[in-house]
Scaffold this motif. Structure first.
Motif, PDB file in Angstrom:
ATOM      1  N   TYR A 107      -2.959  11.811  16.536  1.00 45.42           N
ATOM      2  CA  TYR A 107      -2.177  12.395  15.440  1.00 45.42           C
ATOM      3  C   TYR A 107      -1.020  11.479  15.044  1.00 45.42           C
ATOM      4  N   ARG A 108      -0.393  10.873  16.038  1.00 46.84           N
ATOM      5  CA  ARG A 108       0.751  10.000  15.741  1.00 46.84           C
ATOM      6  C   ARG A 108       0.318   8.813  14.875  1.00 46.84           C
ATOM      7  N   TYR A 109      -0.835   8.209  15.198  1.00 44.75           N
ATOM      8  CA  TYR A 109      -1.357   7.108  14.376  1.00 44.75           C
ATOM      9  C   TYR A 109      -1.681   7.603  12.966  1.00 44.75           C
ATOM     10  N   LEU A 110      -2.253   8.790  12.877  1.00 48.29           N
ATOM     11  CA  LEU A 110      -2.555   9.365  11.570  1.00 48.29           C
ATOM     12  C   LEU A 110      -1.270   9.576  10.773  1.00 48.29           C
ATOM     13  N   ILE A 111      -0.274  10.161  11.402  1.00 57.74           N
ATOM     14  CA  ILE A 111       1.005  10.423  10.733  1.00 57.74           C
ATOM     15  C   ILE A 111       1.636   9.108  10.267  1.00 57.74           C
ATOM     16  N   ASP A 112       1.629   8.102  11.130  1.00 58.58           N
ATOM     17  CA  ASP A 112       2.192   6.801  10.742  1.00 58.58           C
ATOM     18  C   ASP A 112       1.469   6.230   9.529  1.00 58.58           C
ATOM     19  N   ASP A 113       0.145   6.326   9.527  1.00 54.99           N
ATOM     20  CA  ASP A 113      -0.625   5.796   8.401  1.00 54.99           C
ATOM     21  C   ASP A 113      -0.347   6.579   7.117  1.00 54.99           C
ATOM     22  N   VAL A 114      -0.230   7.905   7.227  1.00 58.13           N
ATOM     23  CA  VAL A 114       0.087   8.730   6.058  1.00 58.13           C
ATOM     24  C   VAL A 114       1.484   8.394   5.557  1.00 58.13           C
ATOM     25  N   VAL A 116       3.019   5.589   5.714  1.00 64.24           N
ATOM     26  CA  VAL A 116       2.985   4.288   5.037  1.00 64.24           C
ATOM     27  C   VAL A 116       2.310   4.408   3.672  1.00 64.24           C
ATOM     28  N   ALA A 117       1.167   5.087   3.629  1.00 63.11           N
ATOM     29  CA  ALA A 117       0.400   5.197   2.378  1.00 63.11           C
ATOM     30  C   ALA A 117       1.073   6.131   1.374  1.00 63.11           C
ATOM     31  N   LYS A 118       1.806   7.115   1.872  1.00 57.42           N
ATOM     32  CA  LYS A 118       2.469   8.126   1.044  1.00 57.42           C
ATOM     33  C   LYS A 118       1.497   8.859   0.114  1.00 57.42           C
ATOM     34  N   GLN A 119       0.290   9.013   0.612  1.00 57.81           N
ATOM     35  CA  GLN A 119      -0.707   9.823  -0.084  1.00 57.81           C
ATOM     36  C   GLN A 119      -1.777  10.248   0.905  1.00 57.81           C
ATOM     37  N   TRP A 120      -2.383  11.374   0.627  1.00 60.78           N
ATOM     38  CA  TRP A 120      -3.455  11.905   1.470  1.00 60.78           C
ATOM     39  C   TRP A 120      -4.769  11.477   0.844  1.00 60.78           C
ATOM     40  N   ASN A 121      -5.686  10.988   1.674  1.00 58.23           N
ATOM     41  CA  ASN A 121      -6.975  10.562   1.120  1.00 58.23           C
ATOM     42  C   ASN A 121      -8.117  11.046   2.014  1.00 58.23           C
ATOM     43  N   ALA A 122      -9.337  10.724   1.631  1.00 60.33           N
ATOM     44  CA  ALA A 122     -10.521  11.204   2.347  1.00 60.33           C
ATOM     45  C   ALA A 122     -10.588  10.669   3.773  1.00 60.33           C
ATOM     46  N   ASP A 123     -10.165   9.419   3.976  1.00 64.19           N
ATOM     47  CA  ASP A 123     -10.161   8.843   5.326  1.00 64.19           C
ATOM     48  C   ASP A 123      -9.211   9.619   6.240  1.00 64.19           C
ATOM     49  N   PHE A 124      -8.035   9.939   5.731  1.00 66.30           N
ATOM     50  CA  PHE A 124      -7.075  10.719   6.514  1.00 66.30           C
ATOM     51  C   PHE A 124      -7.638  12.108   6.821  1.00 66.30           C
ATOM     52  N   ALA A 125      -8.299  12.695   5.852  1.00 69.74           N
ATOM     53  CA  ALA A 125      -8.881  14.031   6.055  1.00 69.74           C
ATOM     54  C   ALA A 125      -9.948  13.996   7.147  1.00 69.74           C
ATOM     55  N   LYS A 126     -10.782  12.956   7.135  1.00 66.28           N
ATOM     56  CA  LYS A 126     -11.816  12.829   8.166  1.00 66.28           C
ATOM     57  C   LYS A 126     -11.188  12.637   9.542  1.00 66.28           C
ATOM     58  N   ARG A 127     -10.205  11.747   9.621  1.00 68.74           N
ATOM     59  CA  ARG A 127      -9.529  11.505  10.908  1.00 68.74           C
ATOM     60  C   ARG A 127      -8.875  12.786  11.422  1.00 68.74           C
ATOM     61  N   ARG A 128      -8.236  13.517  10.537  1.00 69.50           N
ATOM     62  CA  ARG A 128      -7.572  14.761  10.940  1.00 69.50           C
ATOM     63  C   ARG A 128      -8.596  15.793  11.411  1.00 69.50           C
TER      64      ARG A 128
END
Length: 174
Positions: A107-114, A116-128
């Protein structure tokens, strides 16, 4: 609030939940090992002294009471060890620390990536979704819970060290 922001907030809360679980089981381990080491030492000492083998304690009959007391304490603690199962409790707690530590890291890696990107995308949704599916331990906790004060202390420590209110799109209410 948009649907993406709501999902981001859920992911943030899931991250904090995983951190809480990790810290909870670390505290359970710390509390258990604190007394377990002393009790295990006492059991070993009592076992070594029963009969005075190698220690010469029974060279004088006046010291037999020391052996009797230590042997009695050792026997009582051996019984307590079976009832309170501190070896099992410490093993269980460490396994949960490792499990929830892995979930929290994901989750921490996901949060860090979100962030940085400042947007939610399909890759983030899959990882989550992958994290969510694998974030529940397979067996229930057989041990009694820590007190409410201990649980609040864990929460307060997390609030002090994690600046979660600075996360992108963080909302305190959903």
């Amino acid at each position: 609030m948009t649907a993406d922001v709501e999902v981001v907030n859920q992911a943030y809360r899931e991250c904090l939940d995983a951190l809480y679980e990790r810290d909870y089981y670390q505290e359970l381990y710390n509390r258990t090992i604190r007394y377990a080491r002393i009790f295990d030492y006492s059991i070993g000492l009592g076992s070594a002294m029963s009969g005075g083998t190698g220690l010469g304690i029974l060279a004088d009959a006046k010291f037999a009471w020391v052996c009797a007391v230590l042997t009695t304490v050792s026997v009582l603690l051996s019984i307590a060890k079976g009832i309170w199962d501190w070896p099992g409790k410490t093993k269980f707690a460490l396994e949960r620390v490792q499990f929830y530590g892995g979930v929290y890291s994901g989750y921490r890696y996901l949060i860090d990536d979100v962030n940085v990107a400042k947007q939610w995308n399909a890759d983030f949704a899959k990882r989550r979704n992958d994290l969510r599916q694998n974030s529940t331990a397979s067996t229930p906790d057989p041990y009694s819970q820590l007190s409410e004060n201990a649980r609040r202390s864990i929460q307060d420590a997390i609030k002090k060290r994690v600046s979660y209110t600075n996360w992108w799109e963080w909302r305190t209410s959903t």
